[in-house]
Design a protein around this motif. Structure first.
Motif, PDB file in Angstrom:
ATOM      1  N   ARG A   1     -11.767   3.016  -3.645  1.00 32.31           N
ATOM      2  CA  ARG A   1     -10.420   2.991  -4.219  1.00 32.31           C
ATOM      3  C   ARG A   1     -10.175   4.409  -4.722  1.00 32.31           C
ATOM      4  O   ARG A   1     -10.939   4.919  -5.546  1.00 32.31           O
TER       5      ARG A   1
ATOM      6  N   ARG B   1      -7.108   6.974  -6.247  1.00 32.68           N
ATOM      7  CA  ARG B   1      -5.736   7.140  -6.751  1.00 32.68           C
ATOM      8  C   ARG B   1      -5.131   8.359  -6.089  1.00 32.68           C
ATOM      9  O   ARG B   1      -5.734   9.429  -6.047  1.00 32.68           O
ATOM     10  N   LEU B   2      -3.940   8.195  -5.551  1.00 31.88           N
ATOM     11  CA  LEU B   2      -3.238   9.298  -4.905  1.00 31.88           C
ATOM     12  C   LEU B   2      -2.534  10.139  -5.957  1.00 31.88           C
ATOM     13  O   LEU B   2      -2.052   9.620  -6.968  1.00 31.88           O
TER      14      LEU B   2
ATOM     15  N   LEU C   1      -0.128   4.913  -7.135  1.00 32.56           N
ATOM     16  CA  LEU C   1      -0.440   4.569  -5.761  1.00 32.56           C
ATOM     17  C   LEU C   1      -1.927   4.764  -5.504  1.00 32.56           C
ATOM     18  O   LEU C   1      -2.525   5.755  -5.938  1.00 32.56           O
ATOM     19  N   PHE C   2      -2.505   3.819  -4.779  1.00 34.46           N
ATOM     20  CA  PHE C   2      -3.934   3.840  -4.494  1.00 34.46           C
ATOM     21  C   PHE C   2      -4.158   3.645  -3.004  1.00 34.46           C
ATOM     22  O   PHE C   2      -3.372   2.994  -2.318  1.00 34.46           O
ATOM     23  N   GLU C   3      -5.248   4.206  -2.530  1.00 38.22           N
ATOM     24  CA  GLU C   3      -5.678   3.990  -1.155  1.00 38.22           C
ATOM     25  C   GLU C   3      -7.022   3.275  -1.206  1.00 38.22           C
ATOM     26  O   GLU C   3      -7.948   3.744  -1.866  1.00 38.22           O
ATOM     27  N   TYR C   4      -7.105   2.159  -0.532  1.00 35.29           N
ATOM     28  CA  TYR C   4      -8.344   1.385  -0.441  1.00 35.29           C
ATOM     29  C   TYR C   4      -8.850   1.506   0.988  1.00 35.29           C
ATOM     30  O   TYR C   4      -8.059   1.413   1.934  1.00 35.29           O
ATOM     31  N   ARG C   5     -10.152   1.722   1.136  1.00 32.89           N
ATOM     32  CA  ARG C   5     -10.720   1.852   2.471  1.00 32.89           C
ATOM     33  C   ARG C   5     -12.070   1.170   2.547  1.00 32.89           C
ATOM     34  O   ARG C   5     -12.786   1.068   1.549  1.00 32.89           O
TER      35      ARG C   5
ATOM     36  N   HIS D   1      -0.863   2.272   1.451  1.00 32.75           N
ATOM     37  CA  HIS D   1      -0.914   2.637   0.039  1.00 32.75           C
ATOM     38  C   HIS D   1      -0.539   1.400  -0.771  1.00 32.75           C
ATOM     39  O   HIS D   1       0.377   0.669  -0.405  1.00 32.75           O
ATOM     40  N   TYR D   2      -1.236   1.203  -1.862  1.00 33.66           N
ATOM     41  CA  TYR D   2      -1.017   0.023  -2.708  1.00 33.66           C
ATOM     42  C   TYR D   2      -0.518   0.488  -4.059  1.00 33.66           C
ATOM     43  O   TYR D   2      -1.120   1.359  -4.694  1.00 33.66           O
ATOM     44  N   ARG D   3       0.589  -0.089  -4.523  1.00 36.63           N
ATOM     45  CA  ARG D   3       1.141   0.269  -5.829  1.00 36.63           C
ATOM     46  C   ARG D   3       0.493  -0.613  -6.882  1.00 36.63           C
ATOM     47  O   ARG D   3       0.661  -1.826  -6.882  1.00 36.63           O
TER      48      ARG D   3
END
Length: 153
Positions: free
Chosen positions: A7, A9-10, A16-20, A104-106
Motif C-alpha cells: 500500500r 500513498r500517492l 489516494l493510495f495504490e495497492y499492488r 487508485h483508491y481514495r
C-alpha cells in the motif's frame, strides 16, 4: 510461493493510495523466468524484481499462440489476475473494500505505506484452475484467509 502486497500513498493533497500484489522474481522457476517479463517492485518493497500476476498465471500455451487467439485469452487472463489481486489485497488490507482493485483508491483517512510478504498457493500457470471458479473464488482458495496480516489502516 510468497507474494508481496503493498500500500503506497500517492503524493498530493488527496488521500489516494495504490495497492499492488506482485510475486518476487526469485520465487519463479528458471523456466518461468525465461518467458515472463520482470517489473520493478514499489520503493517500499525495495524495488526488487517482481512479476505481475497476469503473466504469471497464464498457461504455457498462451506464449505460443498467434495474435488473435492470444488477445482473446489475454482478456480472460487479465480478469482472473485482477480478481486474484483484489482477493490478496483485501486479505492483507481490510480497508480495501472494492470488488475489483482500482488503479487508485481514495481512502477516508491518513494511512502510511506498508509492505507485507505473505504465503500463497503456487500461482504459476494457475489460470486453467482458477477461471472455472472465478465467480466463487475466495481468499481461502488461494491459501489466504481474511485478515491474514490484519493491517487495517
Amino acid at each position: 510461493m510468497d507474494i508481496i502486497v503493498t500500500r503506497v500513498r500517492l503524493a498530493g493533497a488527496a488521500l489516494l493510495f495504490e495497492y499492488r500484489a506482485l510475486v518476487p522474481w526469485a520465487a519463479l522457476s528458471t523456466d518461468r523466468q525465461a518467458i515472463l517479463p520482470p517489473v520493478r517492485g514499489p520503493h517500499i518493497a525495495g524495488r526488487a524484481q517482481c512479476v505481475r500476476l497476469a503473466p504469471l498465471i497464464a498457461p504455457d500455451r498462451y506464449f505460443a499462440m498467434s495474435e488473435p487467439e492470444r488477445s482473446y485469452l489475454a482478456r480472460r487472463i487479465g480478469l482472473v489476475a485482477r480478481r486474484v489481486e483484489t482477493l490478496v489485497v483485501r486479505a492483507v488490507f481490510p480497508e480495501m473494500t472494492a470488488d475489483m482493485l482500482p488503479i487508485h483508491y481514495r481512502g477516508d483517512h491518513e494511512t502510511g505505506d506498508a509492505c507485507h510478504c505473505v504465503p500463497i498457493i503456487d500461482l504459476a500457470t494457475a489460470f486453467d484452475r482458477l477461471e472455472p471458479a472465478l465467480d466463487a473464488l475466495m481468499a481461502c482458495d488461494l491459501g489466504l484467509y481474511q485478515g491474514c496480516a490484519q493491517n487495517a489502516a
